[in-house]
Design a protein around this motif. Structure first.
Motif, PDB file in Angstrom:
ATOM      1  N   ARG A  68     -56.417 -69.991 -20.389  1.00 50.14           N
ATOM      2  CA  ARG A  68     -55.218 -69.702 -20.155  1.00 50.14           C
ATOM      3  C   ARG A  68     -54.656 -69.014 -21.194  1.00 50.14           C
ATOM      4  N   ALA A  69     -54.636 -69.279 -22.612  1.00 52.49           N
ATOM      5  CA  ALA A  69     -54.303 -68.544 -23.714  1.00 52.49           C
ATOM      6  C   ALA A  69     -54.968 -67.345 -23.718  1.00 52.49           C
ATOM      7  N   TYR A  70     -56.471 -67.246 -23.702  1.00 50.59           N
ATOM      8  CA  TYR A  70     -57.053 -66.077 -23.824  1.00 50.59           C
ATOM      9  C   TYR A  70     -56.559 -65.166 -22.741  1.00 50.59           C
ATOM     10  N   VAL A  71     -56.455 -65.563 -21.343  1.00 44.70           N
ATOM     11  CA  VAL A  71     -55.900 -64.466 -20.310  1.00 44.70           C
ATOM     12  C   VAL A  71     -54.604 -63.991 -20.829  1.00 44.70           C
ATOM     13  N   ALA A  72     -53.872 -64.825 -21.156  1.00 44.29           N
ATOM     14  CA  ALA A  72     -52.319 -64.420 -21.371  1.00 44.29           C
ATOM     15  C   ALA A  72     -52.456 -63.333 -22.580  1.00 44.29           C
ATOM     16  N   SER A  73     -53.185 -63.506 -23.525  1.00 46.10           N
ATOM     17  CA  SER A  73     -53.444 -62.639 -24.770  1.00 46.10           C
ATOM     18  C   SER A  73     -53.867 -61.362 -24.224  1.00 46.10           C
ATOM     19  N   VAL A  74     -54.831 -61.173 -23.187  1.00 44.49           N
ATOM     20  CA  VAL A  74     -55.421 -60.236 -22.717  1.00 44.49           C
ATOM     21  C   VAL A  74     -54.249 -59.097 -22.015  1.00 44.49           C
ATOM     22  N   GLU A  75     -53.527 -60.106 -21.193  1.00 41.18           N
ATOM     23  CA  GLU A  75     -52.566 -59.410 -20.418  1.00 41.18           C
ATOM     24  C   GLU A  75     -51.327 -58.659 -21.413  1.00 41.18           C
ATOM     25  N   ARG A  76     -51.057 -59.504 -22.204  1.00 44.23           N
ATOM     26  CA  ARG A  76     -49.859 -58.879 -23.429  1.00 44.23           C
ATOM     27  C   ARG A  76     -50.310 -57.541 -23.937  1.00 44.23           C
ATOM     28  N   GLY A  77     -51.872 -57.411 -23.962  1.00 50.27           N
ATOM     29  CA  GLY A  77     -52.288 -56.342 -24.796  1.00 50.27           C
ATOM     30  C   GLY A  77     -52.434 -55.068 -23.667  1.00 50.27           C
ATOM     31  N   LEU A  78     -52.041 -55.209 -22.249  1.00 52.76           N
ATOM     32  CA  LEU A  78     -52.244 -54.331 -21.498  1.00 52.76           C
ATOM     33  C   LEU A  78     -50.778 -53.727 -21.353  1.00 52.76           C
ATOM     34  N   GLY A  79     -49.771 -54.249 -21.712  1.00 52.40           N
ATOM     35  CA  GLY A  79     -48.414 -53.770 -21.469  1.00 52.40           C
ATOM     36  C   GLY A  79     -47.663 -54.275 -20.331  1.00 52.40           C
ATOM     37  N   GLU A  80     -46.469 -53.744 -20.173  1.00 54.26           N
ATOM     38  CA  GLU A  80     -45.557 -54.084 -19.051  1.00 54.26           C
ATOM     39  C   GLU A  80     -45.997 -53.752 -17.737  1.00 54.26           C
ATOM     40  N   LEU A  81     -45.518 -54.513 -16.782  1.00 55.20           N
ATOM     41  CA  LEU A  81     -45.684 -53.869 -15.455  1.00 55.20           C
ATOM     42  C   LEU A  81     -44.513 -53.163 -14.911  1.00 55.20           C
ATOM     43  N   PRO A  82     -44.406 -52.390 -13.929  1.00 48.25           N
ATOM     44  CA  PRO A  82     -43.201 -51.497 -13.526  1.00 48.25           C
ATOM     45  C   PRO A  82     -42.379 -52.701 -12.793  1.00 48.25           C
ATOM     46  N   GLU A  83     -40.985 -52.287 -13.050  1.00 49.72           N
ATOM     47  CA  GLU A  83     -39.928 -53.259 -12.276  1.00 49.72           C
ATOM     48  C   GLU A  83     -39.776 -52.471 -11.113  1.00 49.72           C
TER      49      GLU A  83
END
Length: 204
Positions: A68-83
């Motif tokens: 879970r921590a690893y996936v969250a870390s990967v996602e943080r590196g991908l930037g924000e999603l559009p609003e």
């Protein structure tokens, strides 16, 4: 606190449980989760093997937390999603799809081989919180756009989300079965977005 535990935590204020999760997460990022043993994690963390069982019910719980921590870390590196409500729906769907594809490509090595460890995958799923996973955020985005009137009021957004997630999962399955991860071409991304919007886009 024992000298060994004091040494382990010397660099910060994190708890021993957090230290074990961070250690396992780092090992997963380097070598994947399959084949990781309690002994290897404990050695890397600088603690005795039995210490893990003071903080986790079993190895599967620790690996699930670390994944879970690893996936969250990967996602943080991908930037924000559009609003919702900003830009065009087509561009935003493209961004969501590209985000999902990139995330699945990145986490594939960590999950490869875990099909033989269903308990780890079950624990991983159990630890998901509503709105935390990318799929949940994609569905929330589509629902918000529908509420804003930028999609048809009766748009089947759940089906649209399933299509997008399914494409991302298909790339993972292809890599697992054929040993090669084939990136999705930009035209294929555009075509999928167009097909989805033909079904749920606002008329006119």
């Amino acid at each position: 606190m024992s000298p060994r535990r004091a040494a382990v935590l010397r660099e910060g204020d994190r708890s021993l449980r957090e230290h074990l999760v961070v250690t396992a997460e780092r090992m997963i990022s380097e070598q994947g989760a399959a084949g990781l043993t309690v002994r290897a994690i404990a050695r890397e963390a600088g603690v005795a093997d039995g210490v893990l069982y003071n903080h986790f019910a079993d190895k599967e719980e620790l690996l699930a937390e670390a994944l879970r921590a690893y996936v969250a870390s990967v996602e943080r590196g991908l930037g924000e999603l559009p609003e919702p409500g900003r830009g065009t729906v087509a561009a935003n769907l493209r961004a969501h799809l590209e985000h999902g594809l990139a995330m699945h490509r990145a986490i594939l090595p960590a999950f490869a081989g875990l099909a033989a460890q269903p308990k780890v995958l079950d624990r991983f799923a159990e630890r998901g919180r509503p709105g935390e996973d990318w799929r949940d955020r994609l569905l929330d985005y589509l629902r918000a756009e529908r509420d804003l009137g930028r999609l048809n009021p009766d748009a089947k957004v759940e089906a649209a989300a399933a299509m997008i997630v399914g494409v991302c999962h298909e790339t993972v399955l292809t890599a697992l079965l054929q040993g090669v991860a084939r990136p999705m071409a930009a035209k294929d991304v555009d075509d999928l977005v167009a097909v989805i919007l033909d079904g749920i886009g606002a008329g006119g």
